[in-house]
Design a protein around this motif. Structure first.
Motif, PDB file in Angstrom:
ATOM      1  N   GLY A   1       0.779  -1.220   0.000  1.00 42.69           N
ATOM      2  CA  GLY A   1       0.000   0.000   0.000  1.00 42.69           C
ATOM      3  C   GLY A   1       0.816   1.278   0.000  1.00 42.69           C
ATOM      4  N   GLU A   2       2.084   1.212  -0.366  1.00 40.73           N
ATOM      5  CA  GLU A   2       2.927   2.407  -0.413  1.00 40.73           C
ATOM      6  C   GLU A   2       2.677   3.167  -1.715  1.00 40.73           C
ATOM      7  OE1 GLU A   2       6.820   0.779   2.036  1.00 40.73           O
ATOM      8  OE2 GLU A   2       6.610   0.279  -0.066  1.00 40.73           O
ATOM      9  N   ARG A   3       2.846   4.471  -1.653  1.00 41.52           N
ATOM     10  CA  ARG A   3       2.622   5.311  -2.833  1.00 41.52           C
ATOM     11  C   ARG A   3       3.919   6.009  -3.236  1.00 41.52           C
ATOM     12  NH1 ARG A   3      -2.457   7.148  -4.129  1.00 41.52           N
ATOM     13  NH2 ARG A   3      -1.649   9.251  -4.515  1.00 41.52           N
ATOM     14  N   ASN A   4       4.157   6.039  -4.548  1.00 43.72           N
ATOM     15  CA  ASN A   4       5.284   6.793  -5.112  1.00 43.72           C
ATOM     16  C   ASN A   4       6.620   6.453  -4.444  1.00 43.72           C
ATOM     17  OD1 ASN A   4       3.660   8.227  -6.964  1.00 43.72           O
ATOM     18  ND2 ASN A   4       3.060   9.660  -5.351  1.00 43.72           N
ATOM     19  N   LYS A   5       6.916   5.177  -4.425  1.00 44.09           N
ATOM     20  CA  LYS A   5       8.177   4.714  -3.835  1.00 44.09           C
ATOM     21  C   LYS A   5       9.331   5.191  -4.708  1.00 44.09           C
ATOM     22  CE  LYS A   5      10.141   0.370  -2.024  1.00 44.09           C
ATOM     23  NZ  LYS A   5       9.634   0.404  -0.637  1.00 44.09           N
ATOM     24  N   GLY A   6      10.261   5.922  -4.117  1.00 44.72           N
ATOM     25  CA  GLY A   6      11.411   6.414  -4.860  1.00 44.72           C
ATOM     26  C   GLY A   6      12.571   5.446  -4.795  1.00 44.72           C
ATOM     27  N   PRO A   7      13.706   5.808  -5.391  1.00 46.00           N
ATOM     28  CA  PRO A   7      14.855   4.899  -5.400  1.00 46.00           C
ATOM     29  C   PRO A   7      15.529   4.743  -4.048  1.00 46.00           C
ATOM     30  CG  PRO A   7      15.417   6.985  -6.436  1.00 46.00           C
ATOM     31  CD  PRO A   7      13.948   7.024  -6.195  1.00 46.00           C
ATOM     32  N   MET A   8      15.240   5.626  -3.080  1.00 41.67           N
ATOM     33  CA  MET A   8      15.779   5.476  -1.730  1.00 41.67           C
ATOM     34  C   MET A   8      14.810   6.139  -0.763  1.00 41.67           C
ATOM     35  SD  MET A   8      18.956   8.172  -1.921  1.00 41.67           S
ATOM     36  CE  MET A   8      18.713   9.906  -2.368  1.00 41.67           C
ATOM     37  N   PRO A   9      14.862   5.761   0.528  1.00 42.12           N
ATOM     38  CA  PRO A   9      13.942   6.368   1.504  1.00 42.12           C
ATOM     39  C   PRO A   9      14.081   7.890   1.511  1.00 42.12           C
ATOM     40  CG  PRO A   9      15.068   4.484   2.465  1.00 42.12           C
ATOM     41  CD  PRO A   9      15.728   4.740   1.157  1.00 42.12           C
ATOM     42  N   ARG A  10      12.963   8.580   1.644  1.00 44.50           N
ATOM     43  CA  ARG A  10      12.977  10.045   1.594  1.00 44.50           C
ATOM     44  C   ARG A  10      13.757  10.649   2.756  1.00 44.50           C
ATOM     45  NH1 ARG A  10       8.005   8.521   3.434  1.00 44.50           N
ATOM     46  NH2 ARG A  10       7.242   9.462   5.368  1.00 44.50           N
ATOM     47  N   GLN A  11      13.965   9.873   3.833  1.00 41.87           N
ATOM     48  CA  GLN A  11      14.712  10.377   4.986  1.00 41.87           C
ATOM     49  C   GLN A  11      16.209  10.486   4.681  1.00 41.87           C
ATOM     50  OE1 GLN A  11      12.625   7.822   4.991  1.00 41.87           O
ATOM     51  NE2 GLN A  11      11.050   8.114   6.577  1.00 41.87           N
ATOM     52  N   ILE A  12      16.670   9.829   3.625  1.00 40.55           N
ATOM     53  CA  ILE A  12      18.092   9.867   3.280  1.00 40.55           C
ATOM     54  C   ILE A  12      18.297  10.931   2.204  1.00 40.55           C
ATOM     55  CG2 ILE A  12      20.036   8.558   2.330  1.00 40.55           C
ATOM     56  CD1 ILE A  12      18.765   6.040   3.428  1.00 40.55           C
ATOM     57  N   PRO A  13      19.071  11.969   2.478  1.00 39.92           N
ATOM     58  CA  PRO A  13      19.252  13.031   1.485  1.00 39.92           C
ATOM     59  C   PRO A  13      20.225  12.603   0.392  1.00 39.92           C
ATOM     60  CG  PRO A  13      20.575  13.500   3.424  1.00 39.92           C
ATOM     61  CD  PRO A  13      19.785  12.260   3.742  1.00 39.92           C
ATOM     62  N   TYR A  14      20.090  13.222  -0.747  1.00 37.62           N
ATOM     63  CA  TYR A  14      21.061  13.025  -1.819  1.00 37.62           C
ATOM     64  C   TYR A  14      22.036  14.195  -1.796  1.00 37.62           C
ATOM     65  CZ  TYR A  14      17.932  16.338  -4.142  1.00 37.62           C
ATOM     66  OH  TYR A  14      17.171  17.428  -4.443  1.00 37.62           O
TER      67      TYR A  14
END
Length: 280
Positions: A254-267
């Motif tokens: 049920g997750e939405r818009n899963k990105g390539p890494m957790p949003r808590q980890i900055p690029y």
């Protein structure tokens, strides 16, 4: 202005020739695959045998089929960090249905991620041709490797692994290859070539660079007589199973818009510092 009337061709015959195929013959109430009625194949041939029949036109022997099956089983998945698997999960979380997620992931199996098996078969075939032409074994291996590196760069497909010091799948597959060589099912020349490359890399780098899953399955596909491009196609059939499993698991989260890494980890941003337009 005048036009020239021509007699139209027999459209039924034109269409029949346009879509002619030697694979499947279908008529009302009848389906034949390579000449075999489908009802005789159902329940009597395995899926690897069916793949072989579709691609090659004849049914394989039992030992050939089980060796192909082993390659298919070994390649189904390599975890969520594998780009194709990650893509299937991200696509699913973005709302794509299963077929869309699978298509997105399979499209990533190109030359860099997914093409190593085909490239390894091509390398083995080139070395085999040099041997047939009269080059000594070691010289043929070295020349083939050097030419490949000169054309494609230092990465040699099928050898070494970014994650596994020794690929756990390779040894088991090689044992199955050796067993089929001993029984006379396959000749073993591509297995010998792959081991020759392995020995050359160890000598040059002063450390082992063992075969990985792509190198060993390339041995299997080459030994079984599959064209290099079909090696990639058959790999895609195998990896599709892992792609499907991960997409289905992701669907249940049920997750939405899963990105390539957790949003808590900055690029890392490497562009210009904050700046502003000059006011006129």
């Amino acid at each position: 202005m005048s036009t020239t009337n021509t007699t139209p061709p027999n459209l039924a015959a034109l269409c029949a020739d346009y879509w002619s195929t030697s694979i499947t013959d279908i008529h009302p109430g009848s389906i034949k695959v390579r000449g075999y009625p489908i009802q005789e194949l159902i329940g009597n041939v395995s899926f690897p045998q069916m793949i072989w029949l579709m691609l090659r036109g004849e049914l394989p022997g039992d030992e050939e089929a089980t060796l192909l099956e082993a390659a298919l089983v070994a390649s189904v998945d390599h975890g969520p960090h594998a780009p194709s698997i990650a893509i299937s999960r991200m696509a699913t979380s973005c709302g794509l249905p299963i077929n869309g997620a699978m298509a997105s992931a399979l499209n990533a199996l190109d030359d860099v991620h997914g093409g190593a098996g085909q490239q390894a078969v091509e390398l083995y075939a080139d070395i085999a041709a040099r041997i047939v032409a009269g080059s000594p074994f070691d010289a043929a291996v070295e020349a083939g490797v050097d030419e490949f590196i000169a054309a494609h760069g230092k990465y040699l497909p099928g050898f070494g692994h970014r994650f596994h010091p020794v690929d756990p799948r390779a040894g088991r597959l090689l044992a199955l290859v050796d067993a089929r060589v001993a029984s006379g099912t396959i000749k073993g020349r591509y297995a010998a070539i792959a081991r020759g490359i392995e020995a050359l890399l160890k000598k040059r780098k002063d450390r082992p660079v063992p075969m990985n899953i792509d190198g060993v399955t390339a041995v299997i596909y080459a030994e079984l007589g599959f064209a290099p491009e079909l090696a990639r196609g058959v790999f895609c059939l195998s990896r599709a199973v892992g792609i499907l499993a991960h997409a289905w698991e992701q669907r249940g989260r049920g997750e939405r818009n899963k990105g390539p890494m957790p949003r808590q980890i900055p690029y890392a941003y490497t562009g210009a510092p904050e700046r502003h337009l000059e006011q006129s």
